[in-house]
Every structure is written in structure tokens, then in C-alpha cells.
Write a protein that holds these residues in place. Structure first.
Motif, PDB file in Angstrom:
ATOM      1  N   TYR A   1       4.512  10.922 -40.330  1.00 37.99           N
ATOM      2  CA  TYR A   1       3.342  11.432 -41.026  1.00 37.99           C
ATOM      3  C   TYR A   1       3.655  12.588 -41.973  1.00 37.99           C
ATOM      4  O   TYR A   1       2.756  13.142 -42.605  1.00 37.99           O
ATOM      5  N   ASP A   2       4.942  12.939 -42.072  1.00 33.96           N
ATOM      6  CA  ASP A   2       5.395  13.867 -43.110  1.00 33.96           C
ATOM      7  C   ASP A   2       6.154  13.138 -44.199  1.00 33.96           C
ATOM      8  O   ASP A   2       6.849  13.755 -45.013  1.00 33.96           O
ATOM      9  N   ALA A   3       6.049  11.810 -44.212  1.00 31.99           N
ATOM     10  CA  ALA A   3       6.700  10.952 -45.225  1.00 31.99           C
ATOM     11  C   ALA A   3       8.213  11.091 -45.178  1.00 31.99           C
ATOM     12  O   ALA A   3       8.875  11.130 -46.220  1.00 31.99           O
ATOM     13  N   ASN A   4       8.771  11.136 -43.973  1.00 32.42           N
ATOM     14  CA  ASN A   4      10.218  11.158 -43.781  1.00 32.42           C
ATOM     15  C   ASN A   4      10.638   9.968 -42.932  1.00 32.42           C
ATOM     16  O   ASN A   4       9.846   9.464 -42.118  1.00 32.42           O
TER      17      ASN A   4
ATOM     18  N   LEU B   1      15.841   0.995 -45.517  1.00 36.66           N
ATOM     19  CA  LEU B   1      15.668   0.120 -44.353  1.00 36.66           C
ATOM     20  C   LEU B   1      14.315   0.319 -43.672  1.00 36.66           C
ATOM     21  O   LEU B   1      14.002  -0.372 -42.703  1.00 36.66           O
ATOM     22  N   SER B   2      13.509   1.238 -44.195  1.00 36.46           N
ATOM     23  CA  SER B   2      12.125   1.372 -43.715  1.00 36.46           C
ATOM     24  C   SER B   2      11.167   0.527 -44.539  1.00 36.46           C
ATOM     25  O   SER B   2       9.980   0.447 -44.208  1.00 36.46           O
ATOM     26  N   ARG B   3      11.646  -0.108 -45.593  1.00 35.67           N
ATOM     27  CA  ARG B   3      10.773  -0.851 -46.499  1.00 35.67           C
ATOM     28  C   ARG B   3      10.197  -2.103 -45.826  1.00 35.67           C
ATOM     29  O   ARG B   3      10.754  -2.637 -44.870  1.00 35.67           O
TER      30      ARG B   3
ATOM     31  N   TYR C   1       9.085   4.041 -50.283  1.00 33.51           N
ATOM     32  CA  TYR C   1      10.026   4.294 -49.195  1.00 33.51           C
ATOM     33  C   TYR C   1      10.347   5.791 -49.265  1.00 33.51           C
ATOM     34  O   TYR C   1      10.332   6.394 -50.354  1.00 33.51           O
ATOM     35  N   PRO C   2      10.602   6.438 -48.147  1.00 33.12           N
ATOM     36  CA  PRO C   2      10.560   7.902 -48.099  1.00 33.12           C
ATOM     37  C   PRO C   2      11.828   8.577 -48.611  1.00 33.12           C
ATOM     38  O   PRO C   2      12.539   9.264 -47.854  1.00 33.12           O
TER      39      PRO C   2
ATOM     40  N   GLU D   1       0.845   4.930 -46.806  1.00 34.24           N
ATOM     41  CA  GLU D   1       0.097   3.671 -46.692  1.00 34.24           C
ATOM     42  C   GLU D   1       0.857   2.601 -45.907  1.00 34.24           C
ATOM     43  O   GLU D   1       0.489   1.427 -45.950  1.00 34.24           O
ATOM     44  N   SER D   2       1.925   2.957 -45.214  1.00 37.85           N
ATOM     45  CA  SER D   2       2.757   1.935 -44.596  1.00 37.85           C
ATOM     46  C   SER D   2       2.171   1.390 -43.298  1.00 37.85           C
ATOM     47  O   SER D   2       2.639   0.368 -42.797  1.00 37.85           O
TER      48      SER D   2
END
Length: 514
Positions: free
Chosen positions: A71-74, A156-158, A417-418, A501-502
Motif C-alpha cells: 500500500y506504499d506502492a513498493n 515480476l509483480s505485473r 509496476y512499482p 489499482e492492482s
């Protein structure tokens, strides 16, 4: 690691195991729209294949990846509990133990490798320099890159990198169903219309209280709002900003307007007239009164923006970019310097007998057509005749990707992606997905160096410089920040908007008894 797998036909096995699990979890959903516990309406059409628009199945908690986004976009652990960079090229990811796919297959390194190789071979990952993916042991996956590549975990979070059950991938690489490991599993799928999902009672993490979910494609903004107000939805997503005041005054409705890493912006064709001249691009930039746009169209929910990243959301934003650039007199001077002149009575500027008449393409979402109308008025005051064409998003992308054009008005998530490597997607002369034709050797060098460097401060310095250079070269003109407008029934508790938005976080939502 499993030595053998079932020889049953994959499609038959998949349908059998999912069907059994679905009946065990919630019983078979009917065609009655009110049959689901939680009903969501949104404009975006879900896809079965994560490589072909897999965002909705990720947001609904159906698919998961090695790496998540916090939730901190990391980057944060998801199906990998941790990862380590062994040297410049090699990374190892430790898998979470005792994780089943929705079809009962176990997540192990062999399954992860099969899914990730499909991702790495896809066009969506063409600019991610993955060389090899292999299983070190049953619980460890190694990824080697062709060049040093610091943002690998973020990539790899995509959505394209989610892990699918081997049984969900046919021999030709196609996907039958998105069978993954998330807190919800697909029950029925009607392409372009709706997706129904059921709770995954074997989920390794937080067990959702919601048993069934129905996502309905509702293209029209007013229809989404009406369905929410009439009790036909528990959540309506991506509503227009102009609806916020009315929704906030409606009993039984809660409204969320979180800022997310997304911008609205104009993209210019820098390879063709008139925007091959940077002075004309600057003139447009100075002619736009962003405060008027945010006040008149966006109800002051969004703010004027200076660059791709918001300093309010991420340290990757260059804090020194000038926000207030509105100066119509400067715009007129720039156009005159570029030999676009006006006759004594004003009106549209001309050069060599040609009028300064330009097209802008856009699509009907995120208040873009309304913003385009304001741009039309503002550019007219400096002698630019702007013609607005609204089309389907896919049509717009095809159009600007094939032929020369003037400009298009769009909206992008800038931390989709972050990692600020997203700037490569925007501005690298060979890797950019934006169709501006922009080339700057220094920008390319900075982006390439930042990908390789491991030290965060050194990366940040390079990304700051990229933002400064692009601000001056103006292949795009950034207009506003972006806030999602999401409305829910008041009985919905535990919803926390995610900054990129993920995910919708459905596993944390509870519903009050009606």
C-alpha cells in the motif's frame, strides 16, 4: 517436486477439478445477478489470459504473482516470501510453502518456472532482459538476466507475470481458464459481459468473508451509478469526477477518491508538422490553464500536474518541476517565433497559407472528452484550431501507432509496476509504448544506467534528470493528477483503495447484514 502429472486431458481435468471445488465452496451460481454476495460494476472487460489484459482477474483476487505491490506502492512478497540478488545478473526467489492452485495442483518451482517462461517469451515482456528461468530446488526459482536489471522484482509483480497452474496452460501455450492461487477462483466467465468467482477455502492467506463475487461490465457511467443506487451493485468503479458531489449527498452510498499514480496528458507526434517544432509543443503547454480544468471538469478532486510522478505519492518524482506554466502571452510569442502568424483580426494562425489546425484523438473515459473540449477553447485563444475526435481506446492506439498524427489525449498509470523504470515505457527511443517518435540520446543513457544500478540514490538522480529533460523537450504535456472515484454501498466495510489499482482487496471486505 512432483515426478509425474496426470495424463488426463487438460481441459477435462481442469473443468472437473474447478467444478468440484466450486460446488464444495459455494454451490453453483445461478444466472440471477442478485445471486452473488458482492457485485461490482466497472467499464473494463476481463480476459482469461493474463498476457491479454489480465488486470481484472488480478484485481478480483483470482491470480497472484511471485511479487505483489504493497500500500506504499513498493514491491512486496506474494507467492515468493523473499528474494535475493546473488550478483548483477542472478536472482533467487523463495516460494511460499503449501500453496495450492485452484485446481488442487501444488505450487512448486517446476510449476512456477513453466508459467514464468510463458510470460518471459511474451511480447509484453520483450523489453525485460530475462535470459533463463530455472528451478533450483522444489521451493526456489532462479532468474538470470542478460544485463544487470535492478527493477526485476517490480516487473515480476505485473499482471502478465502471475503464476498459473500447469494444467491451465495448453500445449500450444494458450490458457483455458485463469487458474491461479488467489483468494477467489473463477466460477463462470462470459467474455465481455461478466465474471463470477467463488471463495477459495484453501487459500493460504486471509480467508475472505465474501463467498461469491460477480464482476459486471457496465460501460455507461450513469448506468453504473444507477445500479449502485438501486441496490444492484455493492461497488461501482471508475465513476466520473462530476458525479462525486451528488454521490456524497446520496444516503446509503460511500465515496472514495484516492489519488493514484496516474496522469492525464497530451502526446505529440514529434516527427511531423506542426509538433516536430518544440516551440509549438511549448506553446500548447503554456496555453493550457490546468487549474481551470481541475476546477471546472474535475471538481478540484485532481490537481494540476508537472510530471509523470506525483511528489505526494512517491520519492521518484522530481520535486523541482514547475507546476504552474500557464502563460498564454508566452504561447503566442513562441508560435510567432515558429512563423505561425495571425492577421490583424486574430483567429487561427497561418504559415505559408496553411492554418494551424490540429487534431487530437481521445477516448470516452476518465473525463477525457470533457477535458478535450476545454483544451479546444484554451488553444483557440492563442490561435490554434483543435479538432477533437473521440473513439474507442483500442482504435485510438491502432491509429496513432500506424500513421502520422498530431496529438492524442490519454491517461496512464505511471507506477503500473512499482518502479520508475516505467519511464522507459514512456520515453526511451526504442522501448517506449507512447507513439511520440521522441529520441534523446541522453535520456536513453540515463534510463539504461538506472536499470543497472543497485544504489537507490544513484537511480533517483538519473530519474530526476530524465524528468527534467523530458519536461524541456515536451514530447508529452502532462495535464493533471488522477484520483479514482469508487462508490460503495454503505454496508461495505474494510475496503481500502490500493494505490496502483492492482487489487480490490476483496478478501478484507465485509458486508453488514441487510
Amino acid at each position: 517436486m512432483k515426478e509425474t502429472r496426470s495424463t488426463m486431458d487438460r481441459r477435462t481435468a481442469l473443468q472437473t477439478t474447478i467444478g468440484a471445488a466450486t460446488l464444495a465452496v459455494a454451490g453453483c451460481l445461478s444466472n440471477d445477478p442478485d445471486d452473488a454476495d458482492f457485485r461490482i460494476g466497472g467499464p473494463w472487460k476481463p480476459s482469461r489470459d493474463p498476457l491479454d489484459g489480465g488486470s481484472q482477474i488480478r484485481r478480483l483476487g483470482i491470480t497472484e504473482a511471485l511479487v505483489g505491490v504493497d500500500y506504499d506502492a513498493n514491491p512486496t512478497p506474494e507467492l515468493a516470501t523473499e528474494w535475493e540478488r546473488l550478483d548483477e545478473y542472478r536472482w533467487e526467489f523463495a516460494l511460499r510453502e503449501d500453496v495450492p492452485f485452484h485446481d488442487g495442483e501444488s505450487l512448486d518451482a517446476a510449476a512456477a518456472v513453466e508459467s514464468l517462461r510463458r510470460t518471459a517469451d511474451a511480447s509484453a515482456f520483450a523489453d525485460v532482459p530475462i535470459d533463463t528461468i530455472e528451478a533450483v530446488d522444489e521451493g526456489t526459482v532462479a532468474v538470470e538476466t542478460e544485463t544487470p536489471f535492478t527493477p526485476l522484482p517490480a516487473h515480476l509483480s505485473r499482471n502478465e507475470a502471475v503464476l498459473l497452474s500447469p494444467e491451465a496452460i495448453d500445449g500450444d501455450g494458450s490458457v483455458t481458464e485463469p487458474v491461479s492461487t488467489g483468494p477467489f477462483a473463477v466460477d463462470t466467465f462470459q467474455p465481455g459481459t461478466e465474471l463470477r468467482a467463488v471463495r477459495n477455502d484453501d487459500y493460504y492467506g486471509e480467508r475472505p468473508e465474501i463467498e461469491t463475487v460477480r464482476y459486471e461490465v457496465v460501460d455507461d457511467d450513469q448506468t453504473r451509478r444507477m445500479k449502485l443506487e438501486n441496490g444492484e451493485l455493492e461497488m461501482a468503479r471508475i465513476l466520473p469526477h462530476e458525479m462525486v458531489s451528488a454521490l456524497e449527498s446520496t444516503d446509503g452510498i460511500d465515496v472514495y477518491t484516492p489519488e493514484i499514480p496516474r496522469i492525464r496528458f497530451l502526446t505529440f507526434d514529434t516527427q511531423s508538422e506542426p509538433f516536430d517544432d518544440v516551440r509549438v509543443r511549448w506553446a500548447v503547454d503554456h496555453a493550457i490553464d490546468r487549474s481551470t480544468i481541475t476546477e471546472r471538469i474535475l471538481n478540484d478532486i485532481d490537481d494540476p500536474a508537472a510530471g509523470p510522478f506525483s511528489p505526494e505519492l512517491t520519492e521518484w518524482a522530481n520535486p523541482n518541476l514547475e507546476t504552474d506554466r500557464y502563460d498564454p502571452d508566452r504561447a503566442r510569442s513562441l508560435l510567432s517565433e515558429a512563423d505561425w502568424t495571425v492577421d490583424g483580426g486574430g483567429g487561427v494562425r497561418t504559415r505559408g497559407g496553411d492554418e494551424l489546425a490540429v487534431d487530437v484523438f481521445t477516448f470516452d473515459a476518465r473525463s477525457l472528452p470533457l477535458i478535450a473540449e476545454v483544451l479546444q477553447d484554451q488553444l483557440a485563444t492563442v490561435g490554434i484550431d483543435l479538432d477533437v475526435t473521440v473513439m474507442e481506446y483500442s482504435t485510438m492506439v491502432d491509429r496513432v501507432g500506424q500513421d502520422s498524427f498530431d496529438s492524442y489525449l490519454t491517461s496512464w498509470g505511471t507506477l503500473w509496476y512499482p518502479d520508475p523504470d516505467r519511464l522507459s515505457d514512456m520515453f526511451h527511443s526504442e522501448a517506449a509504448s507512447l507513439h511520440h517518435g521522441y529520441e534523446n540520446e541522453r535520456v536513453d543513457t540515463l534510463l539504461e544506467e538506472a536499470r543497472e544500478l543497485g544504489e537507490r540514490e544513484a537511480r533517483r538522480e538519473r530519474y530526476y534528470e530524465v524528468q527534467s529533460i523530458v519536461r524541456e523537450d515536451a514530447p508529452i504535456t502532462v495535464l493533471t493528477s488522477y484520483s479514482n472515484v469508487v462508490a460503495t454501498a454503505s454496508g461495505v466495510s474494510g475496503y481500502e483503495p490500493h494505490p496502483t489499482e492492482s487489487r480490490y482487496g476483496l478478501e478484507s471486505i465485509t458486508l453488514e447484514e441487510s
